[in-house]
Design a protein around this motif. Structure first.
Motif, PDB file in Angstrom:
ATOM      1  N   HIS A 165      43.965  28.286  53.848  1.00 15.30           N
ATOM      2  CA  HIS A 165      44.582  26.850  53.665  1.00 15.30           C
ATOM      3  C   HIS A 165      44.214  26.180  52.430  1.00 15.30           C
ATOM      4  O   HIS A 165      45.191  25.170  52.209  1.00 15.30           O
ATOM      5  CB  HIS A 165      44.254  26.220  54.997  1.00 15.30           C
ATOM      6  N   ALA A 166      43.316  26.295  51.725  1.00 17.05           N
ATOM      7  CA  ALA A 166      43.135  25.620  50.540  1.00 17.05           C
ATOM      8  C   ALA A 166      43.502  26.345  49.104  1.00 17.05           C
ATOM      9  O   ALA A 166      43.769  25.578  48.311  1.00 17.05           O
ATOM     10  CB  ALA A 166      41.589  25.428  50.501  1.00 17.05           C
ATOM     11  N   GLN A 167      43.929  27.487  49.373  1.00 15.74           N
ATOM     12  CA  GLN A 167      44.446  28.107  48.139  1.00 15.74           C
ATOM     13  C   GLN A 167      45.725  27.657  47.628  1.00 15.74           C
ATOM     14  O   GLN A 167      46.048  27.495  46.448  1.00 15.74           O
ATOM     15  CB  GLN A 167      44.645  29.689  48.674  1.00 15.74           C
ATOM     16  N   PRO A 168      46.794  27.427  48.744  1.00 15.07           N
ATOM     17  CA  PRO A 168      48.099  26.691  48.104  1.00 15.07           C
ATOM     18  C   PRO A 168      47.881  25.476  47.082  1.00 15.07           C
ATOM     19  O   PRO A 168      48.344  25.431  46.079  1.00 15.07           O
ATOM     20  CB  PRO A 168      49.049  26.439  49.011  1.00 15.07           C
ATOM     21  N   GLY A 169      46.898  24.688  47.521  1.00  8.50           N
ATOM     22  CA  GLY A 169      46.622  23.434  46.843  1.00  8.50           C
ATOM     23  C   GLY A 169      45.987  23.806  45.489  1.00  8.50           C
ATOM     24  O   GLY A 169      46.169  23.172  44.479  1.00  8.50           O
ATOM     25  N   LEU A 170      44.931  24.771  45.630  1.00  3.83           N
ATOM     26  CA  LEU A 170      44.218  25.154  44.331  1.00  3.83           C
ATOM     27  C   LEU A 170      45.331  25.805  43.449  1.00  3.83           C
ATOM     28  O   LEU A 170      45.263  25.526  42.074  1.00  3.83           O
ATOM     29  CB  LEU A 170      43.296  26.074  44.818  1.00  3.83           C
ATOM     30  N   ASN A 171      46.399  26.544  43.865  1.00  6.82           N
ATOM     31  CA  ASN A 171      47.380  27.239  42.805  1.00  6.82           C
ATOM     32  C   ASN A 171      48.027  26.173  42.215  1.00  6.82           C
ATOM     33  O   ASN A 171      48.260  26.055  41.001  1.00  6.82           O
ATOM     34  CB  ASN A 171      48.272  28.223  43.484  1.00  6.82           C
ATOM     35  N   ARG A 172      48.508  25.132  43.129  1.00  9.36           N
ATOM     36  CA  ARG A 172      49.157  23.927  42.605  1.00  9.36           C
ATOM     37  C   ARG A 172      48.439  23.261  41.598  1.00  9.36           C
ATOM     38  O   ARG A 172      49.153  22.784  40.584  1.00  9.36           O
ATOM     39  CB  ARG A 172      49.550  22.924  43.947  1.00  9.36           C
ATOM     40  N   VAL A 173      47.115  22.875  41.494  1.00 11.53           N
ATOM     41  CA  VAL A 173      46.667  22.295  40.680  1.00 11.53           C
ATOM     42  C   VAL A 173      46.446  23.094  39.467  1.00 11.53           C
ATOM     43  O   VAL A 173      46.609  22.554  38.574  1.00 11.53           O
ATOM     44  CB  VAL A 173      45.034  21.907  41.124  1.00 11.53           C
ATOM     45  N   LEU A 174      46.123  24.254  39.604  1.00 11.81           N
ATOM     46  CA  LEU A 174      46.257  25.032  38.249  1.00 11.81           C
ATOM     47  C   LEU A 174      47.393  25.263  37.651  1.00 11.81           C
ATOM     48  O   LEU A 174      47.295  25.179  36.399  1.00 11.81           O
ATOM     49  CB  LEU A 174      45.561  26.430  38.643  1.00 11.81           C
ATOM     50  N   ASP A 175      48.395  25.322  38.190  1.00 10.99           N
ATOM     51  CA  ASP A 175      49.840  25.479  37.553  1.00 10.99           C
ATOM     52  C   ASP A 175      50.328  24.408  36.992  1.00 10.99           C
ATOM     53  O   ASP A 175      51.165  24.257  36.115  1.00 10.99           O
ATOM     54  CB  ASP A 175      50.713  25.907  38.676  1.00 10.99           C
ATOM     55  N   ALA A 176      49.959  23.279  37.416  1.00  8.09           N
ATOM     56  CA  ALA A 176      49.872  21.657  36.850  1.00  8.09           C
ATOM     57  C   ALA A 176      49.500  21.566  35.438  1.00  8.09           C
ATOM     58  O   ALA A 176      49.773  20.583  34.897  1.00  8.09           O
ATOM     59  CB  ALA A 176      49.957  20.467  38.022  1.00  8.09           C
ATOM     60  N   LEU A 177      48.432  22.166  35.465  1.00  8.33           N
ATOM     61  CA  LEU A 177      47.776  22.169  33.980  1.00  8.33           C
ATOM     62  C   LEU A 177      48.207  22.998  32.939  1.00  8.33           C
ATOM     63  O   LEU A 177      48.589  24.092  33.144  1.00  8.33           O
ATOM     64  CB  LEU A 177      46.181  22.434  34.316  1.00  8.33           C
ATOM     65  N   SER A 178      48.198  22.263  31.831  1.00  8.45           N
ATOM     66  CA  SER A 178      48.536  23.149  30.590  1.00  8.45           C
ATOM     67  C   SER A 178      47.524  24.196  30.214  1.00  8.45           C
ATOM     68  O   SER A 178      46.103  24.097  30.802  1.00  8.45           O
ATOM     69  CB  SER A 178      48.919  22.336  29.275  1.00  8.45           C
ATOM     70  N   ALA A 179      47.541  24.726  29.161  1.00 12.59           N
ATOM     71  CA  ALA A 179      46.597  25.763  28.994  1.00 12.59           C
ATOM     72  C   ALA A 179      45.442  25.185  28.127  1.00 12.59           C
ATOM     73  O   ALA A 179      44.160  25.603  28.485  1.00 12.59           O
ATOM     74  CB  ALA A 179      47.264  26.796  27.679  1.00 12.59           C
ATOM     75  N   GLU A 180      45.753  24.245  27.415  1.00 10.44           N
ATOM     76  CA  GLU A 180      44.474  23.367  26.980  1.00 10.44           C
ATOM     77  C   GLU A 180      43.697  22.536  27.963  1.00 10.44           C
ATOM     78  O   GLU A 180      42.510  22.089  27.904  1.00 10.44           O
ATOM     79  CB  GLU A 180      44.924  22.256  25.795  1.00 10.44           C
ATOM     80  N   GLN A 181      44.358  22.251  29.326  1.00 11.65           N
ATOM     81  CA  GLN A 181      43.644  21.760  30.427  1.00 11.65           C
ATOM     82  C   GLN A 181      43.223  22.316  31.495  1.00 11.65           C
ATOM     83  O   GLN A 181      42.414  21.820  32.225  1.00 11.65           O
ATOM     84  CB  GLN A 181      44.615  20.361  30.871  1.00 11.65           C
ATOM     85  N   ARG A 182      43.318  23.715  31.414  1.00  7.90           N
ATOM     86  CA  ARG A 182      42.635  24.531  32.373  1.00  7.90           C
ATOM     87  C   ARG A 182      41.304  24.402  32.513  1.00  7.90           C
ATOM     88  O   ARG A 182      40.369  24.379  31.243  1.00  7.90           O
ATOM     89  CB  ARG A 182      43.140  26.043  32.199  1.00  7.90           C
ATOM     90  N   PRO A 183      40.613  24.587  33.614  1.00  8.84           N
ATOM     91  CA  PRO A 183      39.172  24.460  33.821  1.00  8.84           C
ATOM     92  C   PRO A 183      38.393  25.827  32.825  1.00  8.84           C
ATOM     93  O   PRO A 183      39.005  26.865  33.070  1.00  8.84           O
ATOM     94  CB  PRO A 183      38.890  24.364  35.152  1.00  8.84           C
ATOM     95  N   TYR A 184      37.263  25.441  32.733  1.00 10.40           N
ATOM     96  CA  TYR A 184      36.427  26.905  32.012  1.00 10.40           C
ATOM     97  C   TYR A 184      36.018  27.613  33.191  1.00 10.40           C
ATOM     98  O   TYR A 184      36.016  28.804  32.837  1.00 10.40           O
ATOM     99  CB  TYR A 184      35.181  25.899  31.308  1.00 10.40           C
ATOM    100  N   LEU A 185      35.880  27.115  34.596  1.00  7.73           N
ATOM    101  CA  LEU A 185      35.440  27.979  35.484  1.00  7.73           C
ATOM    102  C   LEU A 185      36.071  27.459  36.647  1.00  7.73           C
ATOM    103  O   LEU A 185      36.114  26.196  36.905  1.00  7.73           O
ATOM    104  CB  LEU A 185      33.970  28.211  35.706  1.00  7.73           C
ATOM    105  N   VAL A 186      36.286  28.199  37.723  1.00  9.00           N
ATOM    106  CA  VAL A 186      36.745  27.859  38.998  1.00  9.00           C
ATOM    107  C   VAL A 186      35.555  28.188  40.049  1.00  9.00           C
ATOM    108  O   VAL A 186      35.233  29.322  40.038  1.00  9.00           O
ATOM    109  CB  VAL A 186      38.030  28.395  39.387  1.00  9.00           C
ATOM    110  N   ARG A 187      34.918  27.431  40.816  1.00  9.29           N
ATOM    111  CA  ARG A 187      33.586  27.503  41.487  1.00  9.29           C
ATOM    112  C   ARG A 187      33.987  27.168  43.104  1.00  9.29           C
ATOM    113  O   ARG A 187      34.642  26.253  43.487  1.00  9.29           O
ATOM    114  CB  ARG A 187      32.602  26.698  40.978  1.00  9.29           C
ATOM    115  N   GLY A 188      33.412  28.319  43.892  1.00  6.52           N
ATOM    116  CA  GLY A 188      33.764  27.896  45.174  1.00  6.52           C
ATOM    117  C   GLY A 188      32.505  28.821  45.961  1.00  6.52           C
ATOM    118  O   GLY A 188      31.941  29.540  45.354  1.00  6.52           O
ATOM    119  N   ASP A 189      32.192  28.475  47.253  1.00  4.94           N
ATOM    120  CA  ASP A 189      31.334  29.023  48.095  1.00  4.94           C
ATOM    121  C   ASP A 189      31.833  30.235  48.481  1.00  4.94           C
ATOM    122  O   ASP A 189      32.808  30.819  48.097  1.00  4.94           O
ATOM    123  CB  ASP A 189      30.867  28.449  49.329  1.00  4.94           C
ATOM    124  N   CYS A 190      31.135  31.022  49.569  1.00  5.38           N
ATOM    125  CA  CYS A 190      31.394  32.292  50.007  1.00  5.38           C
ATOM    126  C   CYS A 190      32.821  32.424  50.856  1.00  5.38           C
ATOM    127  O   CYS A 190      33.278  33.428  50.882  1.00  5.38           O
ATOM    128  CB  CYS A 190      30.177  32.789  51.009  1.00  5.38           C
TER     129      CYS A 190
END
Length: 363
Positions: free
Chosen positions: A213-238
């Motif tokens: 249920h959190a994955q669609p929002g995560l995909n939306r955040v990543l797709d809204a960022l340009s290549a220069e704005q992308r995070p160095y790392l995506v971190r999450g729990d188990c």
């Protein structure tokens, strides 16, 4: 209150002179009164100067999709300004807006004409179309953190359970560690690590706490960022260490770091790893090594990193098996060698010894 009254108050130096601050309502002169008590909006004038210089508040009000057709309707700036002041005051209910009605200074600082009533605010927010309002809020929320995205940063995923009382939309019974059986909302938030700046948050029903249920929002955040704005790392729990989420990251060529649940295959991997001696120093008391594993449901084998560190509080770990307590020895040396060492130490009376007991975390 008692602690605040007993706490010594720091006097304001007499050399502090009046300050001139440019706000949304015009130029304001700020002076300090050492004999008066502090107010909740004592620093509002400086925040209003920031909003004036940055232009964030004017753009936020101008692009709001709130449209009135009646000539007697309140001004859009008064509605949004009342909402903003209520949030800054820490209000959690619409009824708390009434406490702002007697404040005649704060509305002028934000360029407002008055504080609207709680009913007017509730009706105004209900008139905003959901799709347009969501896009409006996401645009301006990201604008406040866009400048921080040009340096290496980490995107954290977090799911928070908010317990609800009464009848509220989307209140469902689900996983609730605070009050089991009580309806709740699930807040899927996407943060900028360390800075704790919020990129987006999605409110869902209380029975939608899983990572899918959190994955669609995560995909939306990543797709809204340009290549220069992308995070160095995506971190999450188990909860996010599953094949569906990992494949989405690999499709976008996005680096990630997720913990793994200690399933039977992961436990067997840990047992094999603890018998090896090729551990490397990972800093701050940790040791680590790399390996690979393909769990059930995974389409391919993936690299994992295993970390361990010395525990000092536990001498011997025990586990119960078929009603009988057994010693559970874990060490980087082989188990037989550890048991022999402990047996020798137990034969020495009145001696202090420590058990090398390691904690492992797979991610």
């Amino acid at each position: 209150m008692g602690d605040d009254e007993n706490r010594p108050q720091k006097a304001i130096p007499a050399a502090v002179k009046a300050m001139v601050v440019d706000t949304l309502g015009g130029r304001v002169q700020v002076s300090w009164d050492p004999a008066s008590a502090a107010t909740p909006f004592g620093q509002l004038v400086f925040f209003a100067e920031f909003l004036e210089v940055s232009g964030l508040f004017d753009a936020w009000v101008e692009e709001c999709p709130l449209i009135y057709s009646s000539p007697n309707a309140p001004k859009k700036r008064d509605v949004l300004g009342t909402w903003n002041l209520s949030i800054l005051a820490g209000h959690r209910r619409y009824a708390h807006v009434t406490a702002l009605r007697s404040d005649g200074v704060s509305p002028q600082i934000l360029g407002m004409s008055k504080i609207v009533s709680e009913d007017a605010l509730r009706r105004a927010l209900g008139k905003i179309p959901e799709a347009e309002g969501t896009e409006w809020m996401r645009k301006h929320l990201f604008k406040s953190v866009a400048a921080s995205c040009h340096t290496p940063w980490i995107l954290d995923i977090d799911t928070t359970i908010k317990t609800l009382f009464g009848h509220q939309e989307g209140a469902e019974v689900g996983y609730n560690p605070h009050k089991p059986g009580r309806p709740s909302h699930a807040y899927h938030a996407y943060w900028m690590g360390n800075l704790r700046l919020l990129l987006d948050v999605e409110v869902t029903a209380g029975n939608t706490t899983a990572s899918n249920h959190a994955q669609p929002g995560l995909n939306r955040v990543l797709d809204a960022l340009s290549a220069e704005q992308r995070p160095y790392l995506v971190r999450g729990d188990c909860g996010f260490g599953n094949d569906a989420v990992i494949r989405e990251m690999e499709t976008r060529q996005q680096a990630y770091l997720f913990k793994l649940r200690q399933s039977p295959r992961v436990k067997r991997l840990l047992q094999r790893a603890f018998t090896r001696r090729d551990w490397m120093n990972a800093g701050q008391g940790w040791e680590g090594r790399e390996d690979s594993i393909q769990l059930a449901g995974w389409q391919q084998s993936r690299r994992v990193v295993i970390l361990r560190r010395l525990l000092k509080q536990n001498l011997i770990a025990t586990q119960e098996q078929q009603g009988q307590l057994e010693f559970a020895f874990v060490d980087r040396r082989q188990t037989a060698r550890v048991r022999q060492l402990i047996s020798q130490l137990l034969d020495i009376e009145n001696s202090d010894f420590k058990m090398l007991h390691y904690n492992s975390v797979s991610c």
